[in-house]
Each structure stands twice: as structure tokens, then as C-alpha cells.
Enzyme design. Structure first.
Site, PDB file in Angstrom:
ATOM      1  N   ASP A 115      -4.466   7.297   8.188  1.00 54.19           N
ATOM      2  CA  ASP A 115      -5.340   6.350   8.887  1.00 54.19           C
ATOM      3  C   ASP A 115      -4.480   5.627   9.921  1.00 54.19           C
ATOM      4  OD1 ASP A 115      -3.954   4.368   7.500  1.00 54.19           O
ATOM      5  OD2 ASP A 115      -5.580   3.957   6.085  1.00 54.19           O
ATOM      6  N   HIS A 125      -1.382   4.146   7.533  1.00 53.36           N
ATOM      7  CA  HIS A 125      -0.717   4.803   6.407  1.00 53.36           C
ATOM      8  C   HIS A 125      -0.402   6.279   6.630  1.00 53.36           C
ATOM      9  CE1 HIS A 125      -3.026   1.332   4.804  1.00 53.36           C
ATOM     10  NE2 HIS A 125      -1.851   1.090   4.261  1.00 53.36           N
ATOM     11  N   SER A 176       0.808  -1.230   0.000  1.00 50.58           N
ATOM     12  CA  SER A 176       0.000   0.000   0.000  1.00 50.58           C
ATOM     13  C   SER A 176       0.835   1.272   0.000  1.00 50.58           C
ATOM     14  CB  SER A 176      -0.922   0.014   1.222  1.00 50.58           C
ATOM     15  OG  SER A 176      -0.159  -0.096   2.405  1.00 50.58           O
TER      16      SER A 176
END
Ligand SMILES: *[C@@H]1O[C@H](CO)[C@@H](O)[C@H](O)[C@H]1NC(C)=O
Ligand SMILES: *[C@@H]1O[C@H](CO)[C@@H](O)[C@H](O)[C@H]1NC(C)=O
Length: 377
Positions: A351, A354, A55
């Protein structure tokens, strides 16, 4: 005094006022736009950037597969141009986007799985990365995302598509002059080893670190065999400082939210092993055009967290994300119904896992010398 002011107002021609106003607005815009934009790489012959991993470098490949690890909905992408939730796990751009711009290629690195990409977009580079992926083949299986081996297959497919347009020889040259960024590893520890008992039964921590580094080594060697020459491999961050890790490890205590040092030291040891391995791989290939560099994200992130309020950073929140409570929410839990902070640049994390765009930008700034090294002819 009142009179004097009125007089001075009168001598300002309306056109002049308009001119000043326009200039002022222009300068305001320019400073807002350049605030995350200024640095440019030295002149170079790099034409494309290719990205592999998780990610931290997936710009939206997971939009096209069946997995709960998606972020193609608000509030993700809130601070991107046009505020589009592209599938990036952040409020804005990733470090790989900043690198692409720095090298002079393009503003955003698109996901390979978007089948509408033009030939120009393909030829300036794409990302094959998939949120949730990792070097251990078990890791992507746990989250139903794209394994590194499949990312490599997609790259090979990409190469034959390009060769069909510009020919084999030009494709080989394009690849050899391109920048390759590989960024993964955190999910192997956080989602896999420390959460699911399978690997823990097979390997001690040092054995698992070794196993991962062997997998990285093989992946980089395969990339080299496919013609890549300018390769940067990203280490893992201080994993014990991820808000979700702190939440899981701190027995639900909201009051004491410090980094979990034992986990961060697992990261440090792994990074050390990786760095040594990459150096020896670079040497063993005995090719003056091959540059394999280690990218340290641990130090800049650790620094940001430790010296958050330092004027270089200006962060106010280091142990909770901007989205939701900041302690737990990521992916589908960070959704349009979640509370979101107003200024994400005050947060290290967007979040619970991340980084924010600001953090990605600061990481990018810290690694420019490595990029300068690999883009040299
Ligand atoms: C896919 O790429 C095309 C061409 O760049 C773009 O117009 C489109 O918005 C992209 N699709 C998504 C879902 O991002
Ligand atoms: C959480 O609780 C366990 C068992 O009660 C304890 O061993 C551990 O040290 C605690 N962790 C933290 C961070 O307080």
C-alpha cells in the site's frame, strides 16, 4: 514424422504418463513453496520469538482495539496461506514471520491479543506490536493504538501467565533464550513530528532524534531487566521513499515521484545515533550472554528502490503501492473496493506505506547474519 510420433506415444504406458505428470506437478508446487522459504539458521537453542513495535511487525493486535489503523479485511493478506486478512499490513508475511521460520520456531508469529492462542503457541512466542505505534508516547495517542509502555506491560502479563503453567525458573530460561525484535520509529517522524506541530515546537530535528533514541534505550533496558538477552532493534527505512510521503511532498505532481531526500537523511542520522547508542548499551551491560544488535533496513530498502529491476529483485514499481492508485491508500482506504495489482511481487510497496511480502522477504534475507549473531549461545 507424424507416424514416428504416434509410435513413440504408444510406447508410453498410461501409468508412466501419470507418474511423470505427478512428478511434474509436485516439482512445480515444491518450487513455488520453497521460493520464499529456503534458508535455515544454524543449530540453536532459541525456543521463542517476541516482537514489539508498529505495523512493520504487528500481525493483528489492532484487530482487538478501537482504532482506524486496521487491516483485517481484503485485499490485505491476499497472498497468505488461505488468503486470510490476519491484520498484517501487507499481502503476505512480515520479516518477523520469516525470522521465526528461519530460526526453526514456527511459520507465523501470532498477535498476543488473540485470547484463543494455545499454550504451545504462547510458549513459542507472540507479537505485542501495534500498527501506528512509536517510541514517542504522543505517537500512539494520535492513532489510538498500543503504546510501547503498554506493550511492555502486556509482556509482563504474558510472563506471569506462562510462569503459572511452567513455573518461574523455566520461564526465566525461556525468556533468556528467546529472540526479541523491536521495530518502530517511522510513525514518530512521519505521522507525528512532520505532520502534527506539537513536537516540532518543542524539539529541533536533532533534538527529536535524540529524544527518540533515549526512549528506545530505555525500552531495551526495560526488556533486559525483564530477562531478555538476545535483542535486535530495527532502524527506520528511507522514509522519504514511502509512496504516501512522496505524494504529500510533491505538490500533487504525479510525473516527478522521486524520494524526498531531506526526509531520508533524517532517517540516516537517526539510524546512526541509534546504532551507536545500542552498541554502548550492549557494552555497558557487561554480560557475555547479552546481544543487542542494530538491524539496518535502510540500506536493503534503498538498494531495492535504486536497483529495482536488477535480477536480484525484479521489481517494476518502486514509488507507488499495489493497492488502489498506490499513491495514497493504506488501512481503511485499501479495502475490498480498491483496485489491486495482480502480481504484488513486482512492487516494493503493497500500500502507500507498507512493503510487500517480497520486500519483507528480501529484508529478512539481508539481515540473516545479524540473526545468526544474536541466536548464538
Ligand atoms: C486466534 O488464534 C486461534 C488459535 O490459533 C486461531 O484459530 C484463530 O483463527 C485466531 N483468531 C484470529 C482472528 O486470527
Ligand atoms: C512544492 O511547493 C513548494 C511551494 O510552492 C516548494 O517550496 C517545494 O519545493 C515544492 N516541492 C517539490 C517537491 O516540488
Amino acid at each position: 514424422m507424424f507416424l514416428g510420433m504416434e509410435t513413440s506415444m504408444n510406447i508410453l504406458h498410461p501409468n508412466l504418463v501419470l507418474f511423470f505428470l505427478r512428478t511434474f506437478i509436485f516439482l512445480l508446487r515444491a518450487s513455488a513453496e520453497s521460493s520464499l522459504a529456503e534458508p535455515r539458521a544454524p543449530v540453536n537453542s532459541v525456543q521463542a520469538i517476541f516482537v514489539f513495535g508498529d505495523s512493520t511487525s504487528d500481525p493483528g493486535n489492532n484487530n482487538y482495539i478501537r482504532t482506524p489503523f486496521k487491516s483485517d479485511f481484503a485485499p490485505y493478506g491476499r497472498d497468505l496461506p488461505d488468503h486470510v486478512a490476519t491484520g498484517r499490513f501487507s499481502n503476505g508475511r512480515l520479516s518477523t514471520d520469516f525470522i521465526a521460520r528461519y530460526v526453526g520456531i514456527k511459520e507465523l508469529v501470532p498477535p498476543y491479543l488473540n485470547s484463543s492462542l494455545s499454550i504451545e503457541e504462547l510458549m513459542t512466542g507472540v507479537s505485542f506490536a501495534s500498527a501506528g505505534s512509536g517510541y514517542d508516547p504522543l505517537t500512539p495517542t494520535l492513532s489510538g493504538v498500543i503504546p510501547m509502555s503498554k506493550q511492555m506491560d502486556n509482556f509482563m502479563q504474558y510472563k506471569s501467565r506462562i510462569a503459572g503453567t511452567i513455573g518461574q525458573e523455566k520461564t526465566t530460561e525461556l525468556i533468556s533464550k528467546s529472540v526479541f525484535i523491536v521495530s518502530a520509529g517511522t510513525n514518530d517522524f512521519v505521522v507525528n513530528y512532520f505532520t502534527v506541530p506539537i513536537r516540532k515546537k518543542m524539539y529541533t530535528i536533532p533534538q527529536y532524534q535524540h529524544f527518540l533514541v533515549q526512549n528506545v534505550h530505555q525500552f531495551i533496558k526495560n526488556l533486559w531487566d525483564q530477562g531478555a538477552r538476545k535483542i535486535a532493534v530495527v532502524g527506520v527505512p528511507p522514509m522519504g521513499c514511502l509512496p504516501i510521503v512522496i505524494t504529500m511532498a510533491s505538490n500533487n505532481s504525479i510525473s516527478r515521484r522521486g524520494c524526498i531526500e531531506s526526509l531520508s537523511s533524517v532517517a540516516t542520522d537517526y539510524n546512526q545515533l541509534l546504532q551507536v547508542n545500542l552498541k554502548s548499551l550492549e557494552l555497558s551491560l557487561q554480560d557475555q550472554h547479552t546481544k543487542i544488535a542494530y538491524i539496518d533496513v535502510y540500506s536493503p530498502l534503498h538498494d531495492m528502490i535504486q536497483f529495482a529491476r536488477n535480477s536480484n529483485y525484479g521489481f517494476e514499481h518502486v514509488n507507488s503501492g499495489c493497492c488502489g492508485t498506490g499513491y495514497l491508500e493504506t488501512a481503511f482506504m485499501c479495502n475490498p473496493a480498491a483496485y489491486v495489482c495482480s502480481d504484488a511481487s513486482k512492487y516494493v510497496f503493497w500500500d502507500s506505506i507498507h512493503p510487500t511480502e517480497m520486500t519483507y522477504y528480501l529484508i529478512f534475507k539481508s539481515l540473516r547474519s545479524v540473526i545468526d549473531y544474536i541466536i548464538k549461545d
